[in-house]
Design a protein around this motif. Structure first.
Motif, mmCIF file in Angstrom:
data_model
loop_
_atom_site.group_PDB
_atom_site.id
_atom_site.type_symbol
_atom_site.label_atom_id
_atom_site.label_comp_id
_atom_site.label_asym_id
_atom_site.label_seq_id
_atom_site.Cartn_x
_atom_site.Cartn_y
_atom_site.Cartn_z
ATOM 1 N N VAL A 138 0.572 -7.249 -5.769
ATOM 2 C CA VAL A 138 -0.288 -6.112 -6.096
ATOM 3 C C VAL A 138 0.249 -4.873 -5.390
ATOM 4 O O VAL A 138 0.569 -4.918 -4.201
ATOM 5 N N CYS A 139 0.344 -3.771 -6.126
ATOM 6 C CA CYS A 139 0.691 -2.497 -5.530
ATOM 7 C C CYS A 139 -0.561 -1.621 -5.564
ATOM 8 O O CYS A 139 -1.142 -1.401 -6.633
ATOM 9 N N ALA A 140 -1.034 -1.177 -4.386
ATOM 10 C CA ALA A 140 -2.225 -0.326 -4.299
ATOM 11 C C ALA A 140 -1.769 1.071 -3.922
ATOM 12 O O ALA A 140 -1.291 1.291 -2.808
ATOM 13 N N ALA A 141 -1.888 2.010 -4.859
ATOM 14 C CA ALA A 141 -1.251 3.316 -4.666
ATOM 15 C C ALA A 141 -2.270 4.449 -4.700
ATOM 16 O O ALA A 141 -3.153 4.485 -5.563
ATOM 17 N N ASP A 142 -2.125 5.369 -3.757
ATOM 18 C CA ASP A 142 -2.946 6.579 -3.735
ATOM 19 C C ASP A 142 -2.414 7.549 -4.787
ATOM 20 O O ASP A 142 -1.293 8.038 -4.654
ATOM 21 N N LEU A 143 -3.211 7.824 -5.805
ATOM 22 C CA LEU A 143 -2.727 8.668 -6.901
ATOM 23 C C LEU A 143 -2.382 10.078 -6.451
ATOM 24 O O LEU A 143 -1.532 10.727 -7.046
ATOM 25 N N ASP A 144 -3.032 10.568 -5.400
ATOM 26 C CA ASP A 144 -2.832 11.974 -5.039
ATOM 27 C C ASP A 144 -1.414 12.293 -4.597
ATOM 28 O O ASP A 144 -0.983 13.426 -4.710
ATOM 29 N N GLY A 145 -0.689 11.283 -4.094
ATOM 30 C CA GLY A 145 0.702 11.549 -3.745
ATOM 31 C C GLY A 145 1.645 11.415 -4.928
ATOM 32 O O GLY A 145 2.809 11.786 -4.853
ATOM 33 N N SER A 146 1.133 10.891 -6.041
ATOM 34 C CA SER A 146 2.010 10.497 -7.143
ATOM 35 C C SER A 146 2.478 11.674 -7.978
ATOM 36 O O SER A 146 3.310 11.524 -8.860
ATOM 37 N N ASP A 147 1.947 12.875 -7.720
ATOM 38 C CA ASP A 147 2.380 14.017 -8.521
ATOM 39 C C ASP A 147 3.286 14.960 -7.728
ATOM 40 O O ASP A 147 3.555 16.065 -8.158
ATOM 41 N N ALA A 148 3.742 14.492 -6.558
ATOM 42 C CA ALA A 148 4.678 15.324 -5.797
ATOM 43 C C ALA A 148 6.073 15.211 -6.401
ATOM 44 O O ALA A 148 6.370 14.266 -7.116
ATOM 45 N N GLN A 149 6.909 16.187 -6.097
ATOM 46 C CA GLN A 149 8.274 16.137 -6.597
ATOM 47 C C GLN A 149 9.068 15.061 -5.880
ATOM 48 O O GLN A 149 8.858 14.807 -4.710
ATOM 49 N N GLY A 150 9.956 14.414 -6.622
ATOM 50 C CA GLY A 150 10.867 13.476 -6.008
ATOM 51 C C GLY A 150 10.314 12.079 -5.791
ATOM 52 O O GLY A 150 10.966 11.259 -5.170
ATOM 53 N N VAL A 151 9.114 11.789 -6.292
ATOM 54 C CA VAL A 151 8.582 10.432 -6.157
ATOM 55 C C VAL A 151 8.671 9.750 -7.526
ATOM 56 O O VAL A 151 8.654 10.419 -8.561
ATOM 57 N N LEU A 173 -1.116 -3.228 -10.656
ATOM 58 C CA LEU A 173 -1.272 -1.920 -10.020
ATOM 59 C C LEU A 173 -2.751 -1.585 -9.842
ATOM 60 O O LEU A 173 -3.530 -1.649 -10.795
ATOM 61 N N VAL A 174 -3.139 -1.274 -8.583
ATOM 62 C CA VAL A 174 -4.472 -0.727 -8.272
ATOM 63 C C VAL A 174 -4.253 0.708 -7.832
ATOM 64 O O VAL A 174 -3.374 0.967 -7.006
ATOM 65 N N VAL A 175 -5.036 1.648 -8.358
ATOM 66 C CA VAL A 175 -4.892 3.036 -7.920
ATOM 67 C C VAL A 175 -6.155 3.518 -7.216
ATOM 68 O O VAL A 175 -7.265 3.137 -7.573
ATOM 69 N N LEU A 176 -5.938 4.336 -6.184
ATOM 70 C CA LEU A 176 -7.031 5.047 -5.517
ATOM 71 C C LEU A 176 -7.139 6.393 -6.209
ATOM 72 O O LEU A 176 -6.184 7.173 -6.210
ATOM 73 N N ALA A 177 -8.305 6.685 -6.795
ATOM 74 C CA ALA A 177 -8.396 7.831 -7.696
ATOM 75 C C ALA A 177 -9.673 8.628 -7.470
ATOM 76 O O ALA A 177 -10.577 8.210 -6.760
ATOM 77 N N LEU A 180 0.855 -1.189 0.000
ATOM 78 C CA LEU A 180 0.000 0.000 0.000
ATOM 79 C C LEU A 180 0.895 1.244 0.000
ATOM 80 O O LEU A 180 1.719 1.418 0.888
ATOM 81 N N VAL A 181 0.700 2.101 -1.013
ATOM 82 C CA VAL A 181 1.526 3.314 -1.137
ATOM 83 C C VAL A 181 0.630 4.528 -0.876
ATOM 84 O O VAL A 181 -0.310 4.799 -1.633
ATOM 85 N N HIS A 182 0.898 5.234 0.211
ATOM 86 C CA HIS A 182 0.062 6.382 0.600
ATOM 87 C C HIS A 182 0.937 7.271 1.471
ATOM 88 O O HIS A 182 1.735 6.776 2.251
#
Lengths: 202, 202
Positions: free
Chosen positions: A48-61, A79-83, A6-8
Motif C-alpha cells: 500500500v502506498c499512502a500519499a499526501d496529495l498536497d505534495g503531488s502537484d509540486a514540480q519535479g515529482v 494507493l491511499v490518498v490523504l485529501a 508513506l509519501v509526505h
C-alpha cells in the motif's frame, strides 16, 4: 504484514505520522518525501502506498499514476490518498491514477489505518466528507487542453511562449485564455489562475 | 507543566502531532486549527504557542502578531513556528511577530520539543538549516506598499480595482506593477505573482 510506504513532504510531520502508524500491529511502515518516492517504491515494494496529495502537484515529482507503476516488473501497490474536499482537481487526478482509498485530512487519524487495511484487501475506502469534493471534481469546467494552457500561464509563460510550446497561433492561445476566464467566472487571467489553483485544478 | 497550544490546519496531522507531544513529560498539549486559534488562545492560556506557518497566510486567519496578543489581559505566550527555508516571507513575518523559536519542518520532530522547552525559558531556538531562509528574508526586494499592490493583484483585482481600494491613480498602480515585475526578475505580472507566492512573500 502489510508493507506501507508513506509519501509526505515535511520530514517532521512524516516522521511522527510514520511512528504513529508503526504502533499499529500488522503494518510495516516506510516513509519518503515526494521527490524520492519513485526510488523508494522500487526498494520498499510496498503493498500500500499512502500519499499526501498536497505534495503531488509540486514540480519535479512523479504523477500518482507514474508512482503506482514505478516498478513495471511487479504488480502496482494499492494507493491511499490523504485529501481535502476543497481541492477537487487533486481528487480527480487520484481517481484517474486508480487510487482505492480516499482519507479526509480533516478527519481522525484512525481513518487512515482503516483505509490501509481496506485497500490492502482490495476494497474501496472513501471518507463521506470527501463526497462534495468528488461532486465538484466531476464538474471541473475546463478541458484538458485549457488546463494545459492555464498551467503554462500560471508558470509565468507569455502568450507567445505558450503558443510556441504548444504549436498554436497567438490568436488560438488568446481564445483559450478568454474561454478559461469566462468558464471559471474569473475577472481576468490572474483571477482565473487564482481560482483554478484554489480549487486544485492546476 | 508547560501549556502548549499547537496550531495546525489539517486535523489528521494535528491530532497525531499533538498525541506525540503529549508523551513528553512536563507538557500539557492542546490543539486547534488556524481559524479557531484566537478563541483557543483565550480559553487555553498557553505558555507556548507552536504554530505551523504554512496555514498562517490563508484568508480569514489571525496574523501571528494578533495571535500572540489575542488576550490583552495576560502576558503574550512565547511563539514557536514550524517553518521552511524556502518561504522566507513567512519567516520574516514570524520574526516581526516576535517569535522566539524557529523549527525547520525538514528536521526531526524532537527539535520541536527542544524548541518548546527553550522558548518556555525565554531562550531563542533557531534551527541552523533555516539560516538561508533568514538570509533571503532580509533580501525581499519589494516594499510593503508593493507587496500590498501585488497581493491585491494576486487576489484577482484589476488595475482599476487596486487603484480604487488604495486611493491611487491607475498610472501609479501601473508603475508599481512595472517596478514589481522588474524587481522580482519576472517576465510579466503573472510571473511576478508566481515568484512572490513561491518565496512566501505574499
Amino acid at each position: 504484514m502489510i508493507r506501507v510506504l508513506l509519501v509526505h513532504d515535511a520530514c517532521l510531520v512524516r516522521s511522527v505520522l510514520a511512528e504513529w502508524l508503526r504502533r499499529e500491529p500488522g503494518l510495516g511502515v516506510y516513509d519518503t518525501p515526494w521527490h524520492q518516492a519513485t526510488a523508494r517504491m522500487r526498494s520498499v515494494v510496498p503493498d500500500v502506498c499512502a500519499a499526501d496529495l498536497d505534495g503531488s502537484d509540486a514540480q519535479g515529482v512523479p504523477t500518482l499514476a507514474e508512482l503506482r507503476k514505478s516498478d513495471p516488473r511487479r504488480p502496482s501497490p494499492q494507493l491511499v490518498v490523504l485529501a481535502s474536499a476543497n481541492r477537487p482537481g487533486l481528487l480527480k487526478r487520484a481517481a484517474e491514477a486508480g487510487a482505492l482509498g480516499y482519507v479526509d485530512k480533516e478527519g481522525a487519524p484512525e481513518r487512515l489505518v482503516r483505509a490501509i487495511h481496506a485497500v490492502a484487501e482490495g476494497e474501496r475506502f472513501v471518507d463521506d466528507s470527501l463526497g462534495f469534493g468528488f461532486l465538484k471534481a466531476a464538474q471541473i469546467p475546463l478541458t484538458r487542453r485549457e488546463l494545459t494552457v492555464l498551467g503554462l500561464a500560471a508558470g509565468g509563460a507569455s502568450i507567445a511562449e505558450i503558443a510556441g510550446s504548444l504549436h498554436l497561433s497567438h490568436g488560438t492561445v488568446r481564445n483559450y485564455m478568454a474561454a478559461i476566464t469566462r468558464k471559471t467566472g474569473a475577472r481576468n487571467r490572474i483571477d482565473a489562475i487564482r481560482i483554478s489553483q484554489g480549487e486544485g485544478w492546476l
